[in-house]
Design an enzyme around this catalytic site. Structure first.
Site, PDB file in Angstrom:
ATOM      1  N   THR A  40       0.813  -1.114   0.135  1.00  0.00           N
ATOM      2  CA  THR A  40      -0.015   0.148   0.126  1.00  0.00           C
ATOM      3  C   THR A  40       0.938   1.028   0.055  1.00  0.00           C
ATOM      4  O   THR A  40       0.633   2.201  -0.582  1.00  0.00           O
ATOM      5  CB  THR A  40      -1.018  -0.086   1.188  1.00  0.00           C
ATOM      6  N   HIS A  43       1.865   1.673  -3.456  1.00  0.00           N
ATOM      7  CA  HIS A  43       0.504   2.507  -4.282  1.00  0.00           C
ATOM      8  C   HIS A  43       0.595   3.895  -3.971  1.00  0.00           C
ATOM      9  O   HIS A  43       0.612   4.753  -4.981  1.00  0.00           O
ATOM     10  CB  HIS A  43      -0.584   1.739  -3.863  1.00  0.00           C
TER      11      HIS A  43
END
Length: 347
Positions: A40, A43
């Site tokens: 994450t 990302h």
């Protein structure tokens, strides 16, 4: 002066003075020791979450550290306590919360994404987010409790039972943790992963691993299961081909647990779901019981956390660590050491 690592724009991080405030009522101030970089975080680094993450933003939610000070009204914690953080704040009023599913609150604050995270030398958080760590557990290993809690939740959502045959598609950190937790639950596990480095690590941990191009994975599963197919598949790759593989390997009434974040819609063979009465379940985050079990699994060595830590870098080298992870290669988990003492104790 204390420092923080901040996301400022796509593929741009800097180090700047930390702005963490002293603890108020119900809050604690922490000194993070180690912070893991996860998918994450990558990302965010790529700019894929700019609609949610407001720069400059302090990243990080996989952490271990110690309590520095406590705010008014905080009981049960004192300076020096070893802790990790379950980085979730919920409103307790939405339909999900009222049904006991606070981890999927409609207005969830995922700390480290929606609000400042742990990649700083001082961090103030609600005392309710703290999870106590055993003093004997090394803090570098304890930084893997959060992703282990993800794996515990995923295996629970898939209702894995002893003796079942499980295929994990994607052998990154979370995929390997899922495989280890599933094995601890008594399942037989296979991992599907294109990276030779990650397949080798899986094999060294006693997890047989296949390259997705090795014959047909579904044929290998057929041979392994005596033509029955797998009972459970976990899709952890985030790739369209991974979805296909996870569906293909399942036998009658198999369960597919979707773990990876897919940034775009995927085609799925729904006829196979109909024909074999398959079940699809989503798995997102964790609850406190998942975290507490994860602490136990890391502390007792069921999760060999030290084998998953590829590198430890000081806080000032965090931007280079993100670049290294983005480039792939022989890397599993990189930890950021937030203090000089932590760096010296690293694996």
């Amino acid at each position: 002066m204390t420092l923080a690592v901040r996301y400022t724009a796509a593929r741009t991080l800097d180090t700047a003075p930390a702005l963490s405030a002293p603890p108020g009522p119900g809050e604690v101030e922490l000194a993070p020791a180690y912070v893991g970089i996860c998918g994450t975080d990558l990302h965010i680094y790529h700019g894929d979450m700019d609609g949610r993450v407001h720069a400059p933003a302090v990243l990080g939610h996989e952490m271990s550290g110690r309590v520095v000070s406590v705010g008014p009204g905080v009981e049960g914690w004192r300076p020096g306590d070893a802790v990790t953080v379950m980085p979730l704040r919920w409103d307790d009023t939405c339909p999900a919360c009222l049904r006991g599913h606070q981890h999927v609150c409609r207005h969830l604050d995922f700390i480290g994404i929606d609000s400042p995270g742990a990649m700083q030398q001082r961090w103030t958080v609600p005392a309710a987010t703290l999870i106590r760590l055993p003093e004997a557990l090394a803090l570098d290993r304890a930084a893997l409790v959060e992703p282990t809690a993800v794996a515990v939740h995923d295996v629970g959502r898939a209702a894995v039972r002893a003796g079942e045959k499980v295929v994990v598609v994607g052998g990154g950190p979370v995929g390997i943790l899922i495989a280890l937790v599933a094995r601890a639950a008594g399942a037989e596990v296979r991992v599907v992963e294109p990276s030779a480095h990650r397949r080798l690590l899986a094999e060294e941990l006693g997890l047989p691993a296949w390259h997705p191009a090795d014959d047909e994975v579904s044929e290998l599963v057929r041979q392994w299961t005596g033509d029955a197919g797998a009972d459970v598949a976990f899709e952890v790759s985030g790739a369209a081909a991974g979805v296909d593989t996870a569906v293909d390997v399942l036998g009658v009434r198999g369960r597919l647990c979707l773990v990876a974040i897919h940034s775009r819609p995927r085609e799925v063979d729904l006829h196979r779901f109909f024909w074999r009465e398959l079940t699809l379940v989503g798995a997102r985050l964790y609850d406190r019981s998942d975290f507490e079990k994860a602490v136990d699994l890391v502390a007792d060595g069921t999760i060999p956390a030290e084998r998953l830590i590829s590198r430890v870098v000081p806080l000032t080298q965090a931007p280079a660590a993100f670049e290294a992870l983005e480039g792939g290669g022989d890397v599993m988990k990189i930890l950021v050491a937030c203090t000089d003492d932590a760096q010296g104790a690293a694996v």
